[in-house]
Design an enzyme around this catalytic site. Structure first.
Site, PDB file in Angstrom:
ATOM      1  N   GLU A  89       2.734 -12.971  -5.226  1.00  0.00           N
ATOM      2  CA  GLU A  89       3.932 -12.294  -4.706  1.00  0.00           C
ATOM      3  C   GLU A  89       5.022 -12.916  -3.849  1.00  0.00           C
ATOM      4  O   GLU A  89       6.006 -12.683  -3.913  1.00  0.00           O
ATOM      5  CB  GLU A  89       3.414 -10.803  -3.839  1.00  0.00           C
ATOM      6  CG  GLU A  89       2.648 -11.103  -2.805  1.00  0.00           C
ATOM      7  CD  GLU A  89       2.445 -10.046  -2.139  1.00  0.00           C
ATOM      8  OE1 GLU A  89       2.856  -8.850  -2.321  1.00  0.00           O
ATOM      9  OE2 GLU A  89       1.211  -9.761  -1.464  1.00  0.00           O
ATOM     10  N   GLY A 112      -1.931  -9.132  11.852  1.00  0.00           N
ATOM     11  CA  GLY A 112      -1.160  -8.222  12.747  1.00  0.00           C
ATOM     12  C   GLY A 112      -2.152  -7.106  13.613  1.00  0.00           C
ATOM     13  O   GLY A 112      -1.747  -7.009  14.778  1.00  0.00           O
ATOM     14  N   TYR A 144      -2.437  -3.068  -6.644  1.00  0.00           N
ATOM     15  CA  TYR A 144      -2.825  -1.974  -5.907  1.00  0.00           C
ATOM     16  C   TYR A 144      -4.153  -1.531  -6.446  1.00  0.00           C
ATOM     17  O   TYR A 144      -5.172  -0.789  -5.681  1.00  0.00           O
ATOM     18  CB  TYR A 144      -2.030  -0.829  -5.977  1.00  0.00           C
ATOM     19  CG  TYR A 144      -0.814  -0.870  -5.050  1.00  0.00           C
ATOM     20  CD1 TYR A 144      -0.873  -0.745  -3.450  1.00  0.00           C
ATOM     21  CD2 TYR A 144       0.466  -1.518  -5.486  1.00  0.00           C
ATOM     22  CE1 TYR A 144       0.012  -1.008  -2.775  1.00  0.00           C
ATOM     23  CE2 TYR A 144       1.623  -1.690  -4.653  1.00  0.00           C
ATOM     24  CZ  TYR A 144       1.510  -1.369  -3.279  1.00  0.00           C
ATOM     25  OH  TYR A 144       2.539  -1.752  -2.390  1.00  0.00           O
ATOM     26  N   ASP A 162      -5.833 -11.766   1.066  1.00  0.00           N
ATOM     27  CA  ASP A 162      -5.199 -13.299   0.916  1.00  0.00           C
ATOM     28  C   ASP A 162      -5.975 -14.371   1.264  1.00  0.00           C
ATOM     29  O   ASP A 162      -6.050 -15.339   1.158  1.00  0.00           O
ATOM     30  CB  ASP A 162      -3.902 -13.223   1.542  1.00  0.00           C
ATOM     31  CG  ASP A 162      -2.907 -12.121   0.804  1.00  0.00           C
ATOM     32  OD1 ASP A 162      -3.315 -11.678  -0.482  1.00  0.00           O
ATOM     33  OD2 ASP A 162      -1.570 -11.886   1.387  1.00  0.00           O
TER      34      ASP A 162
END
Length: 601
Positions: free
Chosen positions: A334, A209, A389, A238
């Site tokens: 996830e 992005g 996190y 990732d």
């Protein structure tokens, strides 16, 4: 009998029955791409000498030729050779250049970091600052804070000057000293800010992005005919950016994820029928979950977005695991199982779809399943761990930190050379420049037919390969289930083949013993014939007389395998050893002596 032995060996030992599904044949990616998509844009004019004197004193040639290319298709085989079109696909090599587009002493470099946190962000920032100021002697380096918001009219007030003093020891801290944010901003407004601060080069650190946003800035600069370069440094924990083998932060994420899996195993193993459930990052790609499963060898079921399975299949895998052990560790990315969750189509500021919490969902479902099977699995419990996190905000590992510095150095080299509208990639052990449209064209995913996933399927079985019923030093039943069980495929065939192998080996040994008896009878007949010849002595023909006498006496009263009764592991090991001995005996030729002519009659 020899044919029988060979067939048993190849059927049950050398080549067990295949259990994998047929691979889907699809068009290779390189056949869908064109060479022009790999070409990096370069700003015209390289009129300045580099101030770097690397290699001048020792004769080393460390400069990167402008025409150097790194092939996209690096692995071929006779059955999968690339076409001429595939062989023409190549990245521009990235590195040090003798001639520069920008005059270093008049060059201002801006840095912005966007998107989620990732280990190594501060390492990259410090690396860019040191390379720009200490090696190229650039005019200054500016940090735009809080992502692309820092390039807007409202956010530019937070801009800061970066130097060695400001960046001292930031590499020892997690997060990003520049701050971050998500979401796009107006490209022309950001270009106005660059002009206001007289920025010549913008370094954008972020994921796909962020790089799309950087390319919008590049397009706005091109439309206005400005001499400003835009170079990206890919940041995705990732590791899911296409055409790039490795991104910074991934190595650290895997190392920290292994710690979470070890904790999950400790929790699960401390309870009777304990379940450790660990959720890791991986929105669209399960690289962290897969790599951590292999590295830790602590997970028994690995769930990734690329390979969806149903809850019934998951329950079946849990049940199969409990047949062999009293604990199980499940790791889930996830992005797995989003179709199971009831959610809306909401998106975050970056335009990414908001994911449902698959970890909590599976926690509730598995807990309910354990309660429903309480009679079968008494005292069962589930412990849920979500370290996401904590992993994102930790400092980079030494391996990642070194990679971050290399990325920063190469980014400054290419930016000063005049490369723009691209990001710094890593392919076939070489740094490359990858045009942003190519890098963001598709996402990188775990190949279910590749070596990574194959390794996952293998290590999701017990670390110690044993037979059913055998125990290790920890007192656990050693699992002999097929590695394919974690995918929900039938593993009962493995147990059946194991039982068949034992049965066939027993038959084989009996047949070999009968063959030995026949050979002994033949040898005895020959001995009788030859003993009638005056002065003729029996030559040695493979067996001593003691062995002949022992064989003629028949098998002992008690089987040689009686000591292993009840221990299938040792029993099978003894059978296989006996099998090997019998096979070797059958290989030895029987050389009978030739009697004289009168005895032949």
């Amino acid at each position: 009998l020899s044919h029988f032995c060979v067939s048993i060996f190849f059927r049950f030992i050398a080549h067990p029955a295949p259990m994998t599904a047929a691979r889907n044949v699809s068009t290779p990616m390189h056949e869908k791409l064109s060479p022009s998509e790999f070409q990096t844009a370069r700003m015209p004019g390289n009129n300045y000498e580099t101030p770097l004197g690397i290699g001048a004193d020792d004769g080393l040639e460390l400069w990167t030729p402008e025409d150097k290319r790194i092939l996209y298709v690096t692995e071929t085989s006779a059955s999968n050779a690339p076409s001429p079109r595939g062989r023409s696909l190549a990245f521009n090599a990235a590195g040090l250049h003798k001639k520069l587009h920008f005059n270093p002493e008049n060059t201002t470099i801006g840095i912005v970091s966007c998107g989620g946190l990732c280990p190594g962000l501060n390492d990259v920032i410090k690396g860019v600052v040191q390379q720009a100021l200490d090696m190229y002697y650039c005019k200054r380096v500016i940090g735009f804070r809080y992502g692309y918001y820092g390039l807007t009219k409202e956010g530019k007030k937070h801009t800061m000057i970066l130097d060695d003093a400001v960046c001292n020891n930031i590499n020892l801290q997690g997060g990003t000293m520049l701050g971050t944010s998500r979401g796009p901003q107006d490209a022309d407004e950001m270009v106005d800010t660059l002009l206001e601060f007289q920025v010549n080069i913008l370094i954008c650190i972020g994921g796909d992005g962020t790089q799309r946003g950087a390319y919008l800035v590049h397009q706005a600069i091109t439309r206005r005919g400005l001499d400003i370069g835009v170079v990206g440094i890919p940041k995705t924990i990732d590791n899911d950016i296409a055409f790039i083998e490795r991104t910074f932060g991934f190595d650290t994420a895997v190392s920290e994820a292994c710690k979470a899996l070890q904790a999950g195993m400790c929790e699960a193993k401390s309870h009777l029928y304990g379940v450790g459930l660990v959720k890791l990052m991986g929105r669209h790609a399960g690289f962290i979950a897969a790599q951590a499963t292999i590295a830790s060898q602590s997970a028994h079921i690995c769930l990734v977005p690329e390979h969806e399975i149903s809850l019934d299949t998951l329950y079946d895998l849990l049940e199969r695991r409990f047949e062999k052990r009293t604990y199980v560790v499940v790791v889930v990315a996830e992005g797995f199982g989003q179709t199971m969750l009831e959610g809306d189509a909401a998106t975050d500021p970056s335009g990414n779809k908001k994911l449902g919490d698959i970890g909590v969902f599976l926690k509730d479902k598995i807990t309910a399943w354990l309660k429903a099977n309480k009679a079968k699995y008494p005292e069962s419990t589930l412990k849920y761990i979500d370290p996401s996190y904590m992993i994102r905000s930790c400092p980079a590992s030494s391996n990642d930190a070194a990679f971050c510095v290399q990325l920063a150095n190469v980014a400054v080299h290419e930016a000063m050379f005049g490369s723009t509208g691209c990001l710094i990639g890593y392919w076939a052990n070489n740094f490359t420049t990858v045009p942003v449209p190519l890098a963001t064209k598709i996402g990188k995913r775990v190949d279910l037919q590749g070596m990574l996933w194959r390794s996952v399927r293998e290590v999701t079985v017990s670390k110690r390969r044993g037979r059913v019923g055998a125990l290790n030093e920890e007192g656990d039943v050693i699992n002999a289930t097929s590695p394919l069980a974690m995918d929900g495929e039938d593993s009962d065939g493995t147990i059946s083949r194991l039982a068949n192998r034992i049965e066939e080996l027993e038959k084989l040994i009996a047949a070999v013993r009968e063959r030995e008896k026949q050979k002994d009878r033949q040898m005895q007949q020959m001995k009788d014939y030859t003993d009638k010849l005056e002065g003729h002595k029996l030559p040695q023909i493979g067996m001593t007389r003691n062995e002949q006498a022992a064989t003629a006496a028949g098998p002992p009263a008690h089987s040689e395998f009686a000591a292993f009764e009840g221990d299938d592991g040792r029993m099978l090991e003894a059978l296989e050893n006996k099998y090997a001995q019998m096979k070797e005996r059958l290989r030895q030729p029987v050389a009978y002596p030739h009697p004289p002519a009168d005895m032949r009659r």
